[in-house]
Motif scaffolding. Structure first.
Motif, PDB file in Angstrom:
ATOM      1  N   ASN A 124      53.571 -13.636 -12.052  1.00  0.00           N
ATOM      2  CA  ASN A 124      54.863 -12.944 -12.050  1.00  0.00           C
ATOM      3  C   ASN A 124      56.025 -13.822 -12.494  1.00  0.00           C
ATOM      4  N   GLY A 125      55.751 -15.082 -12.872  1.00  0.00           N
ATOM      5  CA  GLY A 125      56.788 -15.951 -13.407  1.00  0.00           C
ATOM      6  C   GLY A 125      57.438 -16.872 -12.400  1.00  0.00           C
ATOM      7  N   TRP A 126      56.977 -16.862 -11.141  1.00  0.00           N
ATOM      8  CA  TRP A 126      57.545 -17.706 -10.093  1.00  0.00           C
ATOM      9  C   TRP A 126      56.537 -18.777  -9.699  1.00  0.00           C
ATOM     10  N   PHE A 127      57.051 -19.976  -9.469  1.00  0.00           N
ATOM     11  CA  PHE A 127      56.249 -21.091  -8.974  1.00  0.00           C
ATOM     12  C   PHE A 127      56.453 -21.160  -7.461  1.00  0.00           C
ATOM     13  N   TYR A 128      55.351 -20.979  -6.720  1.00  0.00           N
ATOM     14  CA  TYR A 128      55.409 -20.876  -5.265  1.00  0.00           C
ATOM     15  C   TYR A 128      54.918 -22.155  -4.595  1.00  0.00           C
ATOM     16  N   ALA A 129      55.596 -22.558  -3.540  1.00  0.00           N
ATOM     17  CA  ALA A 129      55.087 -23.558  -2.600  1.00  0.00           C
ATOM     18  C   ALA A 129      55.002 -22.884  -1.235  1.00  0.00           C
ATOM     19  N   ILE A 130      53.810 -22.881  -0.653  1.00  0.00           N
ATOM     20  CA  ILE A 130      53.536 -22.169   0.595  1.00  0.00           C
ATOM     21  C   ILE A 130      52.939 -23.146   1.592  1.00  0.00           C
ATOM     22  N   ASP A 131      53.339 -23.043   2.845  1.00  0.00           N
ATOM     23  CA  ASP A 131      52.754 -23.871   3.885  1.00  0.00           C
ATOM     24  C   ASP A 131      51.290 -23.468   4.060  1.00  0.00           C
ATOM     25  N   ARG A 132      50.378 -24.412   3.853  1.00  0.00           N
ATOM     26  CA  ARG A 132      48.972 -24.042   3.861  1.00  0.00           C
ATOM     27  C   ARG A 132      48.391 -23.937   5.268  1.00  0.00           C
ATOM     28  N   VAL A 133      49.197 -24.243   6.285  1.00  0.00           N
ATOM     29  CA  VAL A 133      48.742 -24.093   7.663  1.00  0.00           C
ATOM     30  C   VAL A 133      49.030 -22.695   8.190  1.00  0.00           C
ATOM     31  N   ASP A 134      50.257 -22.181   7.918  1.00  0.00           N
ATOM     32  CA  ASP A 134      50.637 -20.887   8.488  1.00  0.00           C
ATOM     33  C   ASP A 134      50.971 -19.815   7.448  1.00  0.00           C
ATOM     34  N   GLY A 135      50.967 -20.163   6.147  1.00  0.00           N
ATOM     35  CA  GLY A 135      51.211 -19.168   5.113  1.00  0.00           C
ATOM     36  C   GLY A 135      52.662 -18.816   4.891  1.00  0.00           C
ATOM     37  N   LYS A 136      53.582 -19.582   5.443  1.00  0.00           N
ATOM     38  CA  LYS A 136      55.018 -19.289   5.267  1.00  0.00           C
ATOM     39  C   LYS A 136      55.510 -19.879   3.941  1.00  0.00           C
ATOM     40  N   LEU A 137      56.422 -19.138   3.292  1.00  0.00           N
ATOM     41  CA  LEU A 137      56.987 -19.598   2.031  1.00  0.00           C
ATOM     42  C   LEU A 137      57.889 -20.811   2.255  1.00  0.00           C
ATOM     43  N   ILE A 138      57.683 -21.859   1.460  1.00  0.00           N
ATOM     44  CA  ILE A 138      58.563 -23.029   1.475  1.00  0.00           C
ATOM     45  C   ILE A 138      59.657 -22.837   0.432  1.00  0.00           C
ATOM     46  N   TYR A 139      59.248 -22.555  -0.799  1.00  0.00           N
ATOM     47  CA  TYR A 139      60.217 -22.195  -1.837  1.00  0.00           C
ATOM     48  C   TYR A 139      59.506 -21.408  -2.920  1.00  0.00           C
TER      49      TYR A 139
ATOM     50  N   THR B   7      45.465 -14.192  -8.708  1.00  0.00           N
ATOM     51  CA  THR B   7      44.235 -14.997  -8.697  1.00  0.00           C
ATOM     52  C   THR B   7      44.461 -16.455  -9.045  1.00  0.00           C
ATOM     53  N   ASN B   8      45.595 -16.790  -9.639  1.00  0.00           N
ATOM     54  CA  ASN B   8      45.798 -18.160 -10.122  1.00  0.00           C
ATOM     55  C   ASN B   8      45.529 -19.180  -9.030  1.00  0.00           C
ATOM     56  N   GLU B   9      44.929 -20.299  -9.454  1.00  0.00           N
ATOM     57  CA  GLU B   9      44.484 -21.326  -8.521  1.00  0.00           C
ATOM     58  C   GLU B   9      45.614 -21.823  -7.624  1.00  0.00           C
ATOM     59  N   THR B  10      45.254 -22.139  -6.394  1.00  0.00           N
ATOM     60  CA  THR B  10      46.181 -22.761  -5.457  1.00  0.00           C
ATOM     61  C   THR B  10      45.801 -24.229  -5.334  1.00  0.00           C
ATOM     62  N   VAL B  11      46.763 -25.114  -5.538  1.00  0.00           N
ATOM     63  CA  VAL B  11      46.520 -26.548  -5.461  1.00  0.00           C
ATOM     64  C   VAL B  11      47.115 -27.079  -4.162  1.00  0.00           C
TER      65      VAL B  11
ATOM     66  N   HIS C 249      55.946 -31.153   4.095  1.00  0.00           N
ATOM     67  CA  HIS C 249      55.114 -29.961   4.248  1.00  0.00           C
ATOM     68  C   HIS C 249      53.710 -30.231   3.703  1.00  0.00           C
ATOM     69  N   LYS C 250      52.696 -29.715   4.397  1.00  0.00           N
ATOM     70  CA  LYS C 250      51.363 -29.600   3.827  1.00  0.00           C
ATOM     71  C   LYS C 250      51.346 -28.273   3.073  1.00  0.00           C
ATOM     72  N   ALA C 251      51.379 -28.357   1.756  1.00  0.00           N
ATOM     73  CA  ALA C 251      51.653 -27.176   0.941  1.00  0.00           C
ATOM     74  C   ALA C 251      50.458 -26.805   0.077  1.00  0.00           C
ATOM     75  N   LEU C 252      50.498 -25.572  -0.384  1.00  0.00           N
ATOM     76  CA  LEU C 252      49.709 -25.176  -1.543  1.00  0.00           C
ATOM     77  C   LEU C 252      50.698 -24.645  -2.565  1.00  0.00           C
ATOM     78  N   VAL C 253      50.474 -24.982  -3.818  1.00  0.00           N
ATOM     79  CA  VAL C 253      51.379 -24.556  -4.882  1.00  0.00           C
ATOM     80  C   VAL C 253      50.602 -23.736  -5.903  1.00  0.00           C
ATOM     81  N   SER C 254      51.303 -22.776  -6.499  1.00  0.00           N
ATOM     82  CA  SER C 254      50.677 -21.899  -7.483  1.00  0.00           C
ATOM     83  C   SER C 254      51.729 -21.375  -8.441  1.00  0.00           C
ATOM     84  N   ALA C 255      51.404 -21.430  -9.739  1.00  0.00           N
ATOM     85  CA  ALA C 255      52.256 -20.812 -10.759  1.00  0.00           C
ATOM     86  C   ALA C 255      51.747 -19.397 -10.974  1.00  0.00           C
TER      87      ALA C 255
END
Length: 565
Positions: free
Chosen positions: A336-351, A312-316, A327-333
């Motif tokens: 589960n302990g991982w900080f995610y950056a995801i492409d906000r256009v197609d949902g693919k993991l950046i890192y 549920t943690n917010e996506t910025v 990348h046009k990204a969304l990031v979320s901490a």
């Protein structure tokens, strides 16, 4: 109930309000679609995380690194409640709205603290024993002349902002069955959008949009698909009906692509051996069409979760450059302990990079998380894993600063033992199937919490501020080069956003803070406000952390503080 068109009725109500001690907010400016779209530059604080990107960043420089030591308390308010206080002050012009535990909503003059009106939602016929993790509320949304609050008994209530008069109210689910609403609503194009909580009670989560003027339901999107829907085959037969997937934090909206992003919580029951499969869309961010609620894509942070690692943690929303590629990204901490950056256009993991000790989610393959089978509990097996179910970060929101390109993360340093248990679903009773104990992270010797800065272009830590106590407050960054957040020992901190140096701490507040700070400008003067009011999940579920004498002795009691130069 719809808004009356009668001027005489409105005049009569205002007169009655004045006689009863209420005050009408003067010069109240309607909150239009255009103003919400430009909320990032508004002098107020118009929504939960300031703007549609959920940045938690304000472009104000009145309070800055050079003068922050001159901050003084200018007004305050005691709520009279001893539960957790989690809402940020929401400000339109010189009018502030803030909620308390148990769904009280109060309007103040934002610059002086003069109370304008108060609304108390009637919870006298609601047990509240099935509300998970304290009887909290995380704030309001604004649209037109109205202010919207979601309630513990699953109502959305619309009130007239200037007067506090109820415009309409709509109940979305029965109360006392393990469901509640604790989030701040989000308004997009005339729709008031909210989500349901209740994953610990076997509720089937959903996100729904209501007409802002009437309260009529416009669409409803379940977070757990039925067997004939996309993702339905990731559940055993019949399990979707009690699958959890609470959507209990406020979403984010991308105006460029007209996409709504919402985090989805843990599956039910907790014990994953009872529901083999990925269990979509739990522990995920889902991208939706805000006009219909239809899901465009999803990214799942923790498949077949058995550790309560809510997604549920917010996506910025933020633009990043990772390894030379923009990348046009969304990031979320994530919990589960991982900080995610995801492409906000197609949902693919950046890192994805660890920001806390993380063992259950052990790595990634083809852009998807991999979990360690040895760390999955069963009825016959207890495991030790990190982080605990409270997460590397819980609900307390991050902030992303476009000047420093850093995300500021309130971090929890805990692990847990967890073991399976027998369980059967019964409406209104906990649906867990696991026993657990929160313990200290043996790899982290500096205390239960920290504030850390993460470079969003790399995912790597830029600086950290350790804390012996848990750090359970939200983050606020500003163009003045500052980062604000509240501490469990009852201070508002101002950090240098670039370096993490503590530049100022407030005088002692009456309670520890799990509040979300906000900032606003009235007549050229900048203010910062935050709740003190310890509570929430940590003292209820915190195990060894909650038993720590320093944590156990944190005083309670809700108190709003406003500071300025």
């Amino acid at each position: 109930m719809k808004r009356s068109a009668s001027l005489r009725q409105t005049t009569l109500f205002v007169a009655m309000l004045a006689l009863s001690g209420g005050v009408v907010a003067a010069d109240y400016a309607p909150v239009t679609d255009a103003r919400l779209g430009a909320a990032a530059t508004d002098n107020g604080w118009l929504m939960y995380r300031r703007d549609y990107t959920s940045s938690g960043y304000a472009p104000f420089e009145g309070i800055n690194t050079a003068n922050v030591t001159g901050l003084k308390q200018v007004w305050d308010y005691k709520t009279g409640f001893d539960q957790g206080h989690e809402a940020p002050p929401i400000v339109n012009g010189d009018t502030m709205f803030i909620t308390t535990p148990k769904n009280e909503l109060i309007a103040f003059q934002a610059s002086t603290g003069k109370q304008l009106w108060k609304y108390q939602h009637d919870l006298s016929k609601v047990g509240l024993k099935t509300v998970c993790c304290d009887v909290v509320n995380r704030g309001v949304a604004l649209y037109g002349n109205d202010v919207y609050m979601a309630t513990l008994d699953n109502y959305v209530v619309a009130l007239d902002g200037p007067t506090g008069k109820v415009v309409w109210k709509q109940q979305l689910a029965p109360s006392d069955k393990g469901t509640a609403m604790t989030l701040a609503p989000l308004v997009v194009k005339g729709k008031v959008i909210v989500g349901l909580s209740g994953g610990e009670y076997g509720a089937r989560g959903f996100i729904t949009a209501l007409d802002a003027k009437t309260g009529k339901t416009l669409w409803k999107q379940y977070t757990i698909p039925a067997p004939n829907e996309p993702g339905g085959k990731t559940w055993p037969k019949g399990a979707y009906k009690t699958g959890g997937g609470g959507a209990w934090l406020t979403g984010t909206y991308d105006t460029d692509t007209d996409t709504l992003f919402w985090g989805v919580g843990n599956p039910g029951p907790w014990l994953a051996t009872l529901r083999p499969g990925d269990n979509l869309y739990t522990d995920s961010v889902i991208a939706m069409n805000p006009a219909t609620g239809k899901i465009k894509w999803h990214y799942q942070y923790t498949p077949n979760d058995t550790w309560d690692y809510d997604g549920t943690n917010e996506t910025v929303l933020t633009d990043i450059t990772y390894e030379g590629t923009a990348h046009k990204a969304l990031v979320s901490a994530s919990r589960n302990g991982w900080f995610y950056a995801i492409d906000r256009v197609d949902g693919k993991l950046i890192y994805a990079k660890k920001f806390a000790t993380a063992t259950s989610v052990s790595g990634f393959k083809d852009g998807k998380p991999v979990t360690d089978p040895a760390l999955r509990p069963t009825v016959d097996k207890e495991v030790f894993t990190c982080p605990s179910f409270l997460g590397g970060k819980n609900w307390w929101p991050i902030s992303v600063d476009p000047q420093t390109h850093m995300a500021y993360v309130p971090t929890m340093h805990t692990c847990m033992t967890i073991k399976g248990a027998t369980v059967a679903y019964k409406a209104g009773l906990p649906f867990l199937g696991e026993t657990f104990k929160v313990v200290a992270d043996p790899a982290h010797k500096e205390g239960w919490g920290s504030v850390q800065a993460i470079d969003v272009n790399t995912g790597e830590q830029a600086w950290t501020h350790p804390s012996k106590l848990p750090w359970n407050s939200g983050m606020l960054s500003t163009a003045g080069g500052l980062l604000f957040s509240g501490s469990a020992d009852g201070h508002l901190y101002a950090f240098d956003a670039k370096t993490g140096k503590v530049l100022w701490t407030s005088p002692q507040m009456t309670s520890g803070s799990i509040g979300v700070p906000s900032t606003w400008v009235v007549d050229g003067k900048q203010y910062v406000g935050i709740y003190a009011g310890w509570g929430g999940a940590t003292p209820i579920w915190g195990g060894d952390m909650a038993k720590d004498e320093a944590v156990a002795n944190i005083p309670v009691g809700g108190h709003l503080y406003v500071f300025s130069l």
